[in-house]
Design a protein around this motif. Structure first.
Motif, PDB file in Angstrom:
ATOM      1  N   GLY A  53     -41.186   2.118  36.330  1.00 50.61           N
ATOM      2  CA  GLY A  53     -40.274   1.939  37.450  1.00 50.61           C
ATOM      3  C   GLY A  53     -38.849   2.274  37.060  1.00 50.61           C
ATOM      4  N   THR A  54     -38.167   3.081  37.857  1.00 49.63           N
ATOM      5  CA  THR A  54     -36.762   3.394  37.609  1.00 49.63           C
ATOM      6  C   THR A  54     -35.920   2.863  38.756  1.00 49.63           C
ATOM      7  OG1 THR A  54     -36.726   5.567  38.693  1.00 49.63           O
ATOM      8  CG2 THR A  54     -37.461   5.492  36.395  1.00 49.63           C
ATOM      9  N   TYR A  55     -34.708   2.433  38.442  1.00 49.12           N
ATOM     10  CA  TYR A  55     -33.832   1.786  39.415  1.00 49.12           C
ATOM     11  C   TYR A  55     -32.424   1.771  38.840  1.00 49.12           C
ATOM     12  CZ  TYR A  55     -34.593  -1.740  35.940  1.00 49.12           C
ATOM     13  OH  TYR A  55     -34.660  -2.362  34.730  1.00 49.12           O
ATOM     14  N   GLU A  56     -31.436   1.488  39.681  1.00 49.73           N
ATOM     15  CA  GLU A  56     -30.070   1.321  39.196  1.00 49.73           C
ATOM     16  C   GLU A  56     -29.938  -0.060  38.555  1.00 49.73           C
ATOM     17  OE1 GLU A  56     -27.369   1.969  42.395  1.00 49.73           O
ATOM     18  OE2 GLU A  56     -27.643   4.135  42.392  1.00 49.73           O
ATOM     19  N   PRO A  57     -29.373  -0.150  37.360  1.00 47.92           N
ATOM     20  CA  PRO A  57     -29.315  -1.457  36.683  1.00 47.92           C
ATOM     21  C   PRO A  57     -28.287  -2.410  37.271  1.00 47.92           C
ATOM     22  CG  PRO A  57     -28.192   0.197  35.385  1.00 47.92           C
ATOM     23  CD  PRO A  57     -28.837   0.925  36.528  1.00 47.92           C
ATOM     24  N   GLY A  58     -27.317  -1.884  38.042  1.00 50.55           N
ATOM     25  CA  GLY A  58     -26.292  -2.762  38.581  1.00 50.55           C
ATOM     26  C   GLY A  58     -25.436  -3.362  37.477  1.00 50.55           C
ATOM     27  N   SER A  59     -24.983  -4.591  37.703  1.00 49.13           N
ATOM     28  CA  SER A  59     -23.987  -5.190  36.805  1.00 49.13           C
ATOM     29  C   SER A  59     -24.517  -5.577  35.437  1.00 49.13           C
ATOM     30  CB  SER A  59     -23.357  -6.409  37.479  1.00 49.13           C
ATOM     31  OG  SER A  59     -22.608  -6.000  38.607  1.00 49.13           O
ATOM     32  N   THR A  60     -25.835  -5.495  35.211  1.00 51.01           N
ATOM     33  CA  THR A  60     -26.329  -5.717  33.851  1.00 51.01           C
ATOM     34  C   THR A  60     -25.820  -4.636  32.907  1.00 51.01           C
ATOM     35  OG1 THR A  60     -28.371  -4.535  34.407  1.00 51.01           O
ATOM     36  CG2 THR A  60     -28.425  -6.944  34.565  1.00 51.01           C
ATOM     37  N   ALA A  61     -25.286  -3.535  33.472  1.00 53.52           N
ATOM     38  CA  ALA A  61     -24.741  -2.456  32.646  1.00 53.52           C
ATOM     39  C   ALA A  61     -23.307  -2.729  32.207  1.00 53.52           C
ATOM     40  CB  ALA A  61     -24.801  -1.130  33.415  1.00 53.52           C
ATOM     41  N   LYS A  62     -22.640  -3.727  32.792  1.00 54.89           N
ATOM     42  CA  LYS A  62     -21.225  -3.965  32.493  1.00 54.89           C
ATOM     43  C   LYS A  62     -20.960  -4.316  31.026  1.00 54.89           C
ATOM     44  CE  LYS A  62     -19.949  -5.011  37.247  1.00 54.89           C
ATOM     45  NZ  LYS A  62     -19.653  -6.021  38.269  1.00 54.89           N
ATOM     46  N   PRO A  63     -21.792  -5.160  30.381  1.00 52.44           N
ATOM     47  CA  PRO A  63     -21.555  -5.398  28.947  1.00 52.44           C
ATOM     48  C   PRO A  63     -21.633  -4.125  28.113  1.00 52.44           C
ATOM     49  CG  PRO A  63     -23.024  -7.068  29.850  1.00 52.44           C
ATOM     50  CD  PRO A  63     -22.869  -6.024  30.902  1.00 52.44           C
ATOM     51  N   PHE A  64     -22.448  -3.155  28.530  1.00 49.06           N
ATOM     52  CA  PHE A  64     -22.549  -1.896  27.800  1.00 49.06           C
ATOM     53  C   PHE A  64     -21.244  -1.112  27.914  1.00 49.06           C
ATOM     54  CE2 PHE A  64     -26.934  -3.007  28.715  1.00 49.06           C
ATOM     55  CZ  PHE A  64     -27.594  -2.697  27.539  1.00 49.06           C
ATOM     56  N   THR A  65     -20.649  -1.126  29.105  1.00 45.64           N
ATOM     57  CA  THR A  65     -19.371  -0.434  29.304  1.00 45.64           C
ATOM     58  C   THR A  65     -18.295  -1.030  28.407  1.00 45.64           C
ATOM     59  OG1 THR A  65     -19.942   0.079  31.603  1.00 45.64           O
ATOM     60  CG2 THR A  65     -17.612   0.143  31.016  1.00 45.64           C
ATOM     61  N   VAL A  66     -18.225  -2.351  28.373  1.00 42.98           N
ATOM     62  CA  VAL A  66     -17.228  -3.030  27.545  1.00 42.98           C
ATOM     63  C   VAL A  66     -17.497  -2.775  26.066  1.00 42.98           C
ATOM     64  CG1 VAL A  66     -16.285  -5.279  26.901  1.00 42.98           C
ATOM     65  CG2 VAL A  66     -16.789  -4.785  29.296  1.00 42.98           C
ATOM     66  N   ALA A  67     -18.774  -2.860  25.655  1.00 45.53           N
ATOM     67  CA  ALA A  67     -19.120  -2.638  24.244  1.00 45.53           C
ATOM     68  C   ALA A  67     -18.742  -1.239  23.799  1.00 45.53           C
ATOM     69  CB  ALA A  67     -20.619  -2.874  24.041  1.00 45.53           C
ATOM     70  N   ALA A  68     -18.991  -0.245  24.644  1.00 49.22           N
ATOM     71  CA  ALA A  68     -18.656   1.137  24.296  1.00 49.22           C
ATOM     72  C   ALA A  68     -17.154   1.305  24.102  1.00 49.22           C
ATOM     73  CB  ALA A  68     -19.167   2.079  25.390  1.00 49.22           C
TER      74      ALA A  68
END
Length: 746
Positions: free
Chosen positions: A359-374
């Motif tokens: 299943g593929t989908y948009e992760p939504g705000s669970t992706a925000k920690p990745f943005t900050v970490a990067a």
């Protein structure tokens, strides 16, 4: 001296002919030709014997009343982490009637038919007709897959009466799944041909399969079989990382959610899809993996699990290719009865897929920690960075809002805890498109994880490359929109972000053994790369803990434990307009426990819950809380927080052990307003509290205020939205044209 040749000489009056030299030479040549011919013939016979020995043996021996049968191998077991069999093979027997033998002597027929009638549920008159009318037949199978108990009576009768002839039992193995539907998505299934389909059964098909043996023999004049046996080689057993008990807990609460939400707003299941993965943070081992709807591995073609799902249909697109689309028709008994075999197979095939990896989908705000970490890892920001939330940003001609209104100046921790879209967009601008895409690649977003399960989806075409990423795309990507992921992709990357930066290849099997139990192969945890530094990882753990302490994820915390994590909400893409839907959402929570020493990670995704207000992460956080409440004590992870009286009563009502190892005394706890004791919503948001929320009724289950019109949750003291509804539907925002409108179907 006499010479050979054709010449006439007289010996005592007789005329004798002799060979000439020329004739002698011809004779030598002829001799050599014959010698070469016989040598060639001998070589040819040797070659024929070597290449076709079995074929010619069978032909010769068949003329001597020869028999040959295959001895089937036993397909290997699939066991859980504690050795419990999740898939095994049970020996069964096919009843074979040899009419040629049964009628070889007249005295064999009646005793044999009587023994068949006494021990099996057969129409003996039909058997008699077949045998008498097909006396040359050696192969008739009236019953299949009998157990040993079912055939033992007949075998005893054979021993007692030597006139019972012409019946024998062909051995084979039947695949058995002792726990029915448990871990169906992860295990997969295999058919009569020992070919695995889906999951571990397909991925490890060659390992699980063995090599057939053969039994050769002659039938003597008394029709007694003299045997020569070449033994079968059984398949290897695979030891999965799944813990059956943990798997049961996960499936129990997924089913509980489905029962609560089924037909809640519209007819049908509790959600389009619900999935959960639990993974060991420091090994990549998957401890549990499940999704709904499920199916019974012992009866995979039973259409009953399709009830409540939406009907799939095949559609030919403009290019002449067949696509599979979901309709608005909910499958009922009546719809099921009218499906053709082809339609039924299309829908069953979708049912058999594992949503957690396909299943593929948009992760939504669970992706925000990745943005900050990067951005932290790149040096674009630092731990002390403060950024302002003005409620919206205009980027690329589009006004992109923050779900929580105007937050004011926020630290990175507060931005993650409050799930602020504006701060994430500012962070992404500082990082830049090229570095943002590079860190997505580092976290393996858009790439397969290569988990040892069949059917993992590729998402390479569903993420941006830097050359194609405009400023609006970068902004929406920063908070988890406009690119697609799979569940296994997200949780594997998330584990690397909280374990010090070590990206482990996810795996479902840690050992392979042979039929005797000897280890053939150990599969050790494998670190593929380091995604971020330990210092960045420590900060991300701090920020994710704040999400649960005073941010959007408070409803995920189980009694007696502090955990970290992040909520997520994203819209689906409308298949007709190819714009962002304002009503259909995918909600999720990804987290870890315990907060100060992550040991396991958990990820729950609820795809379009059956409710009129779908954009509420509480549907996911509630499942997480229920699972962890039971799972953490089972895993011997002791409590870290002092239990309130209400929590103690909750655990006692559930008959769960209170495994507290809480070491802080009450006087050591920080007071409200101090670090670690900040009230929900924080004290530095800069918000002017909006008053309408004060009139909203309190939800007795969570203690939060609920907007009766939108269903959103608000902190009863600060008015901060805490339900995880971080998404702001805006159908005018550009949508990545590669995103599927029907995830994991098209």
């Amino acid at each position: 001296m006499l010479r050979r040749g054709i010449m006439e000489v007289c010996v005592k009056g007789r005329r004798i002919k002799k060979f000439s030299i020329k004739m002698q030479k011809k004779l030598v040549v002829l001799y050599l030709l014959l010698l070469i011919f016989f040598i060639g013939l001998a070589v040819r016979l040797v070659w024929i014997t070597r290449e076709n020995e079995t074929v010619y043996q069978k032909q010769v021996l068949s003329q001597q009343r020869y028999t040959s049968t295959t001895i089937p191998y036993r397909r290997g077991n699939i066991v859980d982490a504690k050795g419990t069999r999740l898939a095994t093979s049970e020996k069964v027997y096919n009843l074979v009637i040899d009419a040629k033998v049964m009628t070889y002597k007249e005295e064999y027929l009646e005793p044999t038919l009587k023994a068949l009638g006494d021990n099996f549920d057969l129409d003996i008159s039909a058997i008699r007709d077949y045998v008498t009318n097909n006396k040359t037949s050696s192969w008739y199978v009236p019953l299949k897959q009998l157990t040993y108990e079912q055939i033992s009576g007949f075998q005893e009768a054979q021993k007692e009466d030597s006139k019972i002839k012409g019946v024998w039992f062909e051995e084979e193995y039947k695949r058995i799944y002792p726990y029915g539907s448990l871990a169906a998505d992860a295990i997969g299934f295999s058919g009569m041909d020992n070919q695995g389909s889906y999951g571990l059964e397909e991925y490890y098909n060659d390992v699980l399969n063995g090599i057939n043996g053969r039994e050769y023999g002659y039938l003597n004049d008394d029709l007694t079989l003299e045997r020569t046996v070449k033994a079968a080689v059984d398949g290897y057993d695979i030891h999965s990382t799944i813990d059956a008990n943990l798997q049961m807990m996960v499936e129990k609460y997924l089913k509980q959610f489905d029962e609560e939400q089924s037909n809640a707003f519209t007819a049908g299941n509790g959600a389009e899809n619900v999935g959960c993965i639990i993974m060991e943070v420091d090994t990549g081992e998957v401890l549990a993996m499940a999704s709904l709807p499920g199916y019974d591995l012992n009866d995979v073609r039973n259409p009953a699990p399709l009830l409540g799902t939406r009907l799939l249909e095949e559609v030919t697109n403009a290019n002449g290719y067949i696509e599979i689309h979901k309709t608005d028709t909910v499958i009922t008994e009546e719809v099921l009865a009218n499906l053709s075999e082809e339609q039924l197979y299309v829908n069953l095939n979708y049912l058999w897929k594992n949503y957690c990896i396909t299943g593929t989908y948009e992760p939504g705000s669970t992706a925000k920690p990745f943005t900050v970490a990067a951005a932290l890892e790149d040096g674009a920001i630092s731990a002390g960075t403060m950024l302002e939330c003005t409620g919206l940003l205009e980027i690329g001609g589009y006004k992109i809002k923050c779900h929580g209104g105007v937050h004011g100046m926020l630290s990175l921790e507060q931005a993650v805890a409050k799930s602020c879209n504006v701060v994430m967009m500012r962070v992404a601008q500082l990082l830049g498109a090229e570095e943002f895409c590079e860190f997505q690649r580092i976290f393996n977003i858009g790439l397969k994880t290569n988990i040892d399960l069949a059917g993992e989806a590729r998402t390479a075409s569903l993420v941006y490359v830097a050359e194609n990423m405009g400023p609006t795309d970068l902004a929406t990507n920063s908070f988890g929109q406009n690119f697609n992921v799979t569940m296994i992709e997200m949780i594997t990357a998330f584990c690397s972000m909280i374990n010090g930066g070590y990206y482990y290849e996810p795996h479902m099997v840690n050992k392979i053994t042979n039929a005797s139990g000897a280890t053939v192969k150990n599969i050790e945890p494998r670190v593929l790369k380091q995604t971020i530094s330990e210092s960045t990882s420590e900060l991300i753990r701090q920020y994710c803990r704040a999400v649960v302490e005073y941010g959007t994820g408070g409803t995920a915390r189980p009694a007696g434990y502090m955990i970290g994590g992040k909520t997520g909400t994203a819209e689906t893409i409308d298949p007709n307009t190819h714009k962002r839907s304002e009503t259909e959402h995918v909600v999720s929570f990804i987290g870890y426990a315990p907060a100060d020493d992550p040991q396991i990670a958990i990820y729950v995704v609820v795809d379009r819950p059956n409710t009129d207000k779908q954009g509420n992460a509480r549907f996911a956080t509630k499942i997480v809380r229920n699972i962890l409440t039971e799972a953490l004590p089972y895993l011997n992870i002791f409590m870290t927080e002092e239990l309130s009286e209400a929590e103690r009563e909750e655990l006692e009502a559930l008959h769960l052990d209170i495994t507290t190892q809480y070491t802080q005394k009450p006087e050591d706890l920080p007071e409200e307003g101090q670090e670690g004791g900040e009230p929900a919503g924080g004290t530095e948001s800069g918000n002017e509290v909006s008053q309408p929320w004060m009139s909203y009724p309190l939800d007795p289950e969570t203690g939060y205020r609920v907007d009766p019109e939108t269903g959103r949750f608000f902190d009863p003291q600060t008015g901060e939205p805490i339900d995880g509804g971080e998404s702001v539907p805006d159908p005018n925002l550009p949508v990545n044209p590669n995103l599927p409108t029907t995830p994991n179907v098209q």
